[in-house]
Motif scaffolding. Structure first.
Motif, short mmCIF file in Angstrom:
data_model
loop_
_atom_site.label_atom_id
_atom_site.label_comp_id
_atom_site.label_asym_id
_atom_site.label_seq_id
_atom_site.Cartn_x
_atom_site.Cartn_y
_atom_site.Cartn_z
N ALA A 146 0.83 -1.21 0.00
CA ALA A 146 0.00 0.00 0.00
C ALA A 146 0.86 1.25 0.00
CB ALA A 146 -0.94 -0.01 1.21
N SER A 147 1.99 1.21 0.70
CA SER A 147 2.91 2.36 0.73
C SER A 147 3.42 2.69 -0.67
CB SER A 147 4.09 2.08 1.66
OG SER A 147 3.67 1.92 2.99
N LYS A 148 3.83 1.65 -1.40
CA LYS A 148 4.35 1.87 -2.75
C LYS A 148 3.29 2.46 -3.67
CE LYS A 148 7.82 -1.83 -2.53
NZ LYS A 148 8.25 -3.15 -3.08
N GLU A 149 2.07 1.97 -3.56
CA GLU A 149 0.99 2.48 -4.41
C GLU A 149 0.72 3.96 -4.14
OE1 GLU A 149 -2.42 0.08 -3.89
OE2 GLU A 149 -1.49 -1.76 -4.63
N ILE A 150 0.70 4.34 -2.86
CA ILE A 150 0.41 5.74 -2.52
C ILE A 150 1.59 6.63 -2.86
CG2 ILE A 150 -0.14 7.30 -0.61
CD1 ILE A 150 -1.59 4.93 0.70
N GLU A 151 2.82 6.12 -2.68
CA GLU A 151 4.02 6.90 -3.02
C GLU A 151 4.04 7.27 -4.50
OE1 GLU A 151 7.26 5.24 0.27
OE2 GLU A 151 7.27 4.48 -1.79
N ALA A 152 3.55 6.38 -5.34
CA ALA A 152 3.57 6.63 -6.78
C ALA A 152 2.77 7.88 -7.15
CB ALA A 152 3.02 5.41 -7.52
N SER A 153 1.68 8.12 -6.44
CA SER A 153 0.86 9.30 -6.73
C SER A 153 1.20 10.49 -5.85
CB SER A 153 -0.63 8.95 -6.56
OG SER A 153 -0.89 8.48 -5.25
N ALA A 154 1.68 10.21 -4.62
CA ALA A 154 1.97 11.30 -3.69
C ALA A 154 3.33 11.96 -3.96
CB ALA A 154 1.95 10.79 -2.25
N GLY A 155 4.26 11.23 -4.57
CA GLY A 155 5.56 11.78 -4.89
C GLY A 155 6.45 11.99 -3.69
N ARG A 156 6.25 11.23 -2.62
CA ARG A 156 7.10 11.32 -1.43
C ARG A 156 7.05 9.99 -0.69
NH1 ARG A 156 3.61 15.03 2.85
NH2 ARG A 156 1.52 14.62 2.02
N ASP A 157 7.96 9.82 0.28
CA ASP A 157 8.02 8.58 1.04
C ASP A 157 6.82 8.51 1.99
OD1 ASP A 157 10.40 7.79 -0.14
OD2 ASP A 157 11.62 8.86 1.33
#
Length: 339
Positions: free
Chosen positions: A78-89
């Motif tokens: 889930a972290s990787k999926e959200i990082e892809a759109s959020a542009g941050r760790d």
């Protein structure tokens, strides 16, 4: 040889002087972050508590102990999926509070999904952010304070009420040998949703209020002892009260039924483990933020001092050679006079 050594020392001094601020202001902000795969389990207890007995006429009873098992698991996918759109760790924590009565039976279960910035701990709003299946939009912090916590008030999210309010900095404290900051938050009596999972067969808590008119109310005093370096609480306690009001509770002598009342504390063995874990992480953060940059800066000054000292020695005329030349001159002059 001295000239060559002084140049090497000067190069080392320049290297240390350049690396120290680079490590402090470039590497540290990028490397100091919460790992996405963290897993933690904590057991809390409320001794001599009051707990409603759902199977015996919904009556409150005094019990020896109520146990709360809290598990926290980092959701890497889930972290990787959200990082892809959020542009941050981003870190995604899936947590579960499992409440157990003295007989080991489940009282309720409350799952949460907490999404936040891995570096600052600021909330990140994304699909899936929830408490007990209800979508929420957190403001402020929850579970963890930022790295290098400041002695001031913060906005803290309360999962029961689904709202945020100030948590007040009270002052410095010492907890099991650690210097920590102590925070308190008082949540006034507030109507809250009933847990969706309860030990009542055939009753949907979501419709309990609509069918019976019974509501759940909650108040708490939350206390946290926080390590200011890592921002991690080394201890947490809550004085919790829950009451059912209206509906079938209106028949009670005072028009309400105590659903739960107790002082929740971290079990001692888990408290000791938490302190050791925070101590270890504290050393790592300080090494990156303070120890290494300061050591490099001090080493640069030492190398620079040695380089200047060797350079000064290499430029000085050898005193012994000067004295030797003067001695030879005087010897030849004495011989000539003898002749």
């Amino acid at each position: 040889m001295r000239r060559r050594a002084s140049l090497v020392l000067l190069a080392l001094a320049v290297f240390c002087a350049a690396l120290a601020p680079l490590l402090r202001w470039y590497a540290y902000p990028r490397l100091a972050k919460i790992p996405p795969n963290q897993y933690q389990e904590v057991v809390l207890e409320a001794k001599d508590a009051t707990l409603i007995d759902y199977l015996d006429g919904m009556k409150p009873k005094k019990v020896d102990k109520v146990t709360i098992v809290q598990t926290l698991k980092g959701n890497v996918e889930a972290s990787k999926e959200i990082e892809a759109s959020a542009g941050r760790d981003v870190v995604v924590w899936d947590t579960l509070s499992h409440i157990i009565d003295p007989d080991g039976k489940m009282v309720s279960q409350i799952p949460e999904r907490y999404i936040f910035d891995a570096h600052t701990q600021d909330p990140v709003h994304a699909t899936g952010e929830m408490v007990d299946g209800d979508a929420v939009k957190r403001e402020g912090i929850e579970f963890k304070w930022p790295f290098f916590t400041e002695p001031r008030d913060y906005l803290y999210f309360d999962a029961q009420t689904r709202t945020s309010s100030p948590i007040h900095y009270v002052g410095p404290r010492t907890f099991k040998g650690m210097d920590v900051y102590y925070f308190e938050q008082t949540v006034p009596w507030t109507k809250v949703p009933m847990p969706k999972k309860m030990p009542i067969e055939g009753i949907d808590p979501t419709t309990l209020e609509q069918t019976t008119g019974t509501t759940l109310w909650y108040t708490t005093k939350a206390m946290f002892w926080v390590d200011p370096v890592t921002g991690a609480p080394v201890n947490a306690e809550q004085q919790i009260q829950q009451e059912m009001r209206g509906g079938f509770a209106a028949a009670a002598p005072d028009g309400k039924i105590t659903a739960f009342a107790g002082h929740v504390k971290m079990r001692e063995d888990y408290s000791d483990h938490t302190v050791e874990l925070v101590r270890s992480n504290r050393t790592k953060v300080l090494a990156l933020h303070t120890y290494a940059p300061a050591g490099l800066a001090a080493g640069g000054l030492v190398f620079l001092g040695l380089a200047l000292w060797l350079e000064a020695r290499s430029r000085r005329r050898p005193d012994a050679g000067d004295r030797g030349d003067r001695g030879d001159g005087r010897g030849r002059g004495d011989g000539a006079l003898s002749a």
